[in-house]
Design a protein around this motif. Structure first.
Motif, PDB file in Angstrom:
ATOM      1  N   PRO A  90       0.826  -1.232   0.138  1.00  0.00           N
ATOM      2  CA  PRO A  90       0.091  -0.004   0.098  1.00  0.00           C
ATOM      3  C   PRO A  90       0.806   1.276   0.071  1.00  0.00           C
ATOM      4  CG  PRO A  90       0.166  -0.861   2.319  1.00  0.00           C
ATOM      5  CD  PRO A  90       0.935  -1.830   1.571  1.00  0.00           C
ATOM      6  N   TRP A  91       1.826   1.296   0.728  1.00  0.00           N
ATOM      7  CA  TRP A  91       2.897   2.337   0.695  1.00  0.00           C
ATOM      8  C   TRP A  91       4.037   1.989   1.499  1.00  0.00           C
ATOM      9  CZ3 TRP A  91       4.056   5.419   5.276  1.00  0.00           C
ATOM     10  CH2 TRP A  91       2.856   5.160   6.327  1.00  0.00           C
ATOM     11  N   PRO A  92       5.357   2.354   1.041  1.00  0.00           N
ATOM     12  CA  PRO A  92       6.472   1.723   1.720  1.00  0.00           C
ATOM     13  C   PRO A  92       6.926   2.815   2.918  1.00  0.00           C
ATOM     14  CG  PRO A  92       7.097   2.799  -0.273  1.00  0.00           C
ATOM     15  CD  PRO A  92       5.498   2.996  -0.154  1.00  0.00           C
ATOM     16  N   ALA A  93       7.500   2.585   3.810  1.00  0.00           N
ATOM     17  CA  ALA A  93       7.637   3.357   5.063  1.00  0.00           C
ATOM     18  C   ALA A  93       9.175   3.706   5.160  1.00  0.00           C
ATOM     19  CB  ALA A  93       7.538   2.517   6.379  1.00  0.00           C
ATOM     20  N   TYR A  94       9.856   3.947   3.998  1.00  0.00           N
ATOM     21  CA  TYR A  94      11.274   4.642   3.847  1.00  0.00           C
ATOM     22  C   TYR A  94      11.240   5.997   4.519  1.00  0.00           C
ATOM     23  CZ  TYR A  94      12.081   0.388   1.482  1.00  0.00           C
ATOM     24  OH  TYR A  94      12.259  -0.890   1.141  1.00  0.00           O
ATOM     25  N   THR A  95      10.402   6.833   4.101  1.00  0.00           N
ATOM     26  CA  THR A  95      10.274   8.280   4.629  1.00  0.00           C
ATOM     27  C   THR A  95       9.131   8.627   5.411  1.00  0.00           C
ATOM     28  OG1 THR A  95       9.126   8.848   2.518  1.00  0.00           O
ATOM     29  CG2 THR A  95      11.382   8.774   2.428  1.00  0.00           C
ATOM     30  N   GLU A 230      -1.773  -2.162  18.007  1.00  0.00           N
ATOM     31  CA  GLU A 230      -1.992  -0.832  18.782  1.00  0.00           C
ATOM     32  C   GLU A 230      -2.755   0.055  18.198  1.00  0.00           C
ATOM     33  OE1 GLU A 230       1.562  -0.926  15.792  1.00  0.00           O
ATOM     34  OE2 GLU A 230       0.745  -2.334  17.197  1.00  0.00           O
ATOM     35  N   PHE A 231      -3.184  -0.082  16.977  1.00  0.00           N
ATOM     36  CA  PHE A 231      -4.009   0.753  16.112  1.00  0.00           C
ATOM     37  C   PHE A 231      -5.586   0.453  16.870  1.00  0.00           C
ATOM     38  CE2 PHE A 231      -0.399   0.502  13.168  1.00  0.00           C
ATOM     39  CZ  PHE A 231      -0.018   1.760  12.999  1.00  0.00           C
ATOM     40  N   GLU A 232      -5.927  -0.414  16.958  1.00  0.00           N
ATOM     41  CA  GLU A 232      -7.349  -0.724  17.014  1.00  0.00           C
ATOM     42  C   GLU A 232      -7.310  -0.706  18.600  1.00  0.00           C
ATOM     43  OE1 GLU A 232      -9.864  -4.669  18.361  1.00  0.00           O
ATOM     44  OE2 GLU A 232      -8.854  -4.660  16.341  1.00  0.00           O
ATOM     45  N   THR A 233      -6.381  -1.110  19.344  1.00  0.00           N
ATOM     46  CA  THR A 233      -6.467  -0.968  20.872  1.00  0.00           C
ATOM     47  C   THR A 233      -6.308   0.378  21.300  1.00  0.00           C
ATOM     48  OG1 THR A 233      -5.424  -3.116  21.223  1.00  0.00           O
ATOM     49  CG2 THR A 233      -5.227  -1.517  22.919  1.00  0.00           C
ATOM     50  N   LEU A 234      -5.455   1.427  20.953  1.00  0.00           N
ATOM     51  CA  LEU A 234      -5.193   2.731  21.404  1.00  0.00           C
ATOM     52  C   LEU A 234      -6.442   3.581  20.884  1.00  0.00           C
ATOM     53  CD1 LEU A 234      -1.526   3.229  21.106  1.00  0.00           C
ATOM     54  CD2 LEU A 234      -2.915   2.952  23.203  1.00  0.00           C
ATOM     55  N   TRP A 260       1.841  -1.667   8.940  1.00  0.00           N
ATOM     56  CA  TRP A 260       1.714  -2.743   7.868  1.00  0.00           C
ATOM     57  C   TRP A 260       0.265  -2.320   7.246  1.00  0.00           C
ATOM     58  CZ3 TRP A 260       2.836  -6.772  12.001  1.00  0.00           C
ATOM     59  CH2 TRP A 260       4.386  -6.875  11.961  1.00  0.00           C
ATOM     60  N   ASP A 261       0.022  -2.327   5.712  1.00  0.00           N
ATOM     61  CA  ASP A 261      -1.218  -2.217   5.068  1.00  0.00           C
ATOM     62  C   ASP A 261      -1.886  -0.861   5.610  1.00  0.00           C
ATOM     63  OD1 ASP A 261      -0.704  -4.589   3.812  1.00  0.00           O
ATOM     64  OD2 ASP A 261      -1.249  -5.751   5.854  1.00  0.00           O
ATOM     65  N   GLU A 265      -2.714   8.791   5.077  1.00  0.00           N
ATOM     66  CA  GLU A 265      -3.833   9.056   5.315  1.00  0.00           C
ATOM     67  C   GLU A 265      -4.300   8.506   6.597  1.00  0.00           C
ATOM     68  OE1 GLU A 265      -7.743  11.720   3.648  1.00  0.00           O
ATOM     69  OE2 GLU A 265      -7.233   9.852   2.741  1.00  0.00           O
ATOM     70  N   GLN A 266      -4.599   7.245   6.473  1.00  0.00           N
ATOM     71  CA  GLN A 266      -4.935   6.573   7.667  1.00  0.00           C
ATOM     72  C   GLN A 266      -4.012   6.772   8.902  1.00  0.00           C
ATOM     73  OE1 GLN A 266      -5.309   2.764   5.966  1.00  0.00           O
ATOM     74  NE2 GLN A 266      -7.367   2.841   5.700  1.00  0.00           N
ATOM     75  N   TYR A 267      -2.872   6.478   8.502  1.00  0.00           N
ATOM     76  CA  TYR A 267      -1.883   6.834   9.973  1.00  0.00           C
ATOM     77  C   TYR A 267      -1.872   8.077  10.429  1.00  0.00           C
ATOM     78  CZ  TYR A 267       2.551   6.385  12.377  1.00  0.00           C
ATOM     79  OH  TYR A 267       3.228   6.123  13.575  1.00  0.00           O
TER      80      TYR A 267
END
Length: 330
Positions: A90-95, A230-234, A260-261, A265-267
């Motif tokens: 979906p998108w890499p985390a390099y930056t 952590e996303f759902e829990t927090l 991951w995935d 925008e979601q993050y």
């Protein structure tokens, strides 16, 4: 030397002009550097805890503006952000981490507790709970590696640690001897909703349920490493506090984030929820063990440490009877 000055007055005048010009040019730098005049003007100059926090808030607020500018540059909207390299789903985390630096200044000492590698965590002001009689620590996600918890016990007199992990049956071997008397373990999982009926395996609890079970209303240090849950829990934990305006029930948070995935925008939406609740990142580091082990060299795991800047927890408020170093007298 005096003879030289007397015989060569023009030389003396030349030296005088050079020195005068040098002091004139250096004067503005001596008075105030450009950084201080443009970034730090108006910040509280005191060294008491409220002043230190006010400076940290001012610096972090500038970061929020800088982030908006960076999103506009590469977007211009969050949904348009395409990180390097492009065309990877979906998108890499390099930056991605460039948008979310740990820019909040901890107002106390920062210390790494635990292993120099996977398992260790960065803590803001462990001295604040060194003598705190009701110090409470929760550690979720043990994986049989408890160097972090062992060092908390070694650096404090009264801290009690509650540990949860359904993949193991105890804390790791780093906790030994008398330290075990200040630990409590259950093979439970942390989730955004309770699932602990007779047929539920493993049994899952919300943080609120675990605290109620233990008779706690506040946690000083909360460590969470639950492999992307952590996303759902927090989200489930924080939203009711945002709605009611109450401060979160913990002083600081050590969190491993697994992006991951997710889209940018979601993050961003999730991260801004943490900020709205008062959480401010004061330290971060990539998970280099995962990065080097993964054959793609992925950087989508990172450790973050957050300070809760709302409410009256021990890290942002001086307790009655505290000395100037921030230690509580039992």
């Amino acid at each position: 030397m005096a003879v030289v000055w007397q015989r060569h007055p023009r030389y003396s005048l030349f030296i005088f002009v050079v020195l005068a010009s040098t002091f004139y040019l250096l004067g503005p730098y001596h008075a105030a550097t450009p950084f201080l005049t443009s970034t730090m003007r108006g910040l509280p100059r005191g060294n008491d805890l409220p002043s230190r926090l006010a400076r940290s808030d001012r610096i972090y607020n500038k970061l929020l503006l800088d982030r908006k500018g960076l999103i506009k540059k590469f977007g211009p909207a969050p949904k348009d952000i395409a990180l390097f390299p492009p065309n990877v789903s979906p998108w890499p985390a390099y930056t991605v981490w460039d948008f979310f630096p740990a820019a909040y200044n901890c107002p106390h000492e920062i210390q790494r507790l635990g292993a120099l590698g996977d398992g260790g965590k960065w803590v803001c002001g462990i001295s604040r709970v060194e003598h705190k009689p009701d110090c409470v620590v929760y550690s979720v996600g043990i994986n049989y590696e408890s160097s972090f918890e062992a060092e908390i016990l070694s650096n404090t007199q009264h801290c009690q640690i509650w540990g949860y992990d359904f993949t193991v049956n105890a804390f790791g071997p780093q906790i030994t001897g008398a330290q075990k008397g200040r630990t409590h373990f259950q093979a439970y999982g942390l989730a955004g909703a309770d699932h602990h009926g007779p047929d539920d395996k493993p049994k899952m609890y919300t943080l609120e349920s675990l605290m109620k079970m233990n008779g706690h209303t506040h946690i000083d240090i909360l460590k969470i490493d639950i492999e992307r849950w952590e996303f759902e829990t927090l989200t489930a934990l924080i939203k009711p506090y945002l709605t009611s305006g109450r401060p979160l029930p913990f002083g600081q948070l050590q969190l491993e984030i697994h992006i991951w995935d997710m889209t940018f925008e979601q993050y961003l939406t999730w991260w801004e929820m943490l900020e709205a609740a008062g959480l401010r990142p004061f330290w971060t580091e990539p998970n280099l063990v995962y990065q080097n082990y993964n054959r793609h060299g992925s950087t989508d795991l990172a450790e973050y440490s957050f300070l809760n800047t709302k409410g009256s927890n021990i890290f942002i408020k001086d307790a009655p009877g505290a000395d100037h170093a921030g230690h509580n007298h039992a």
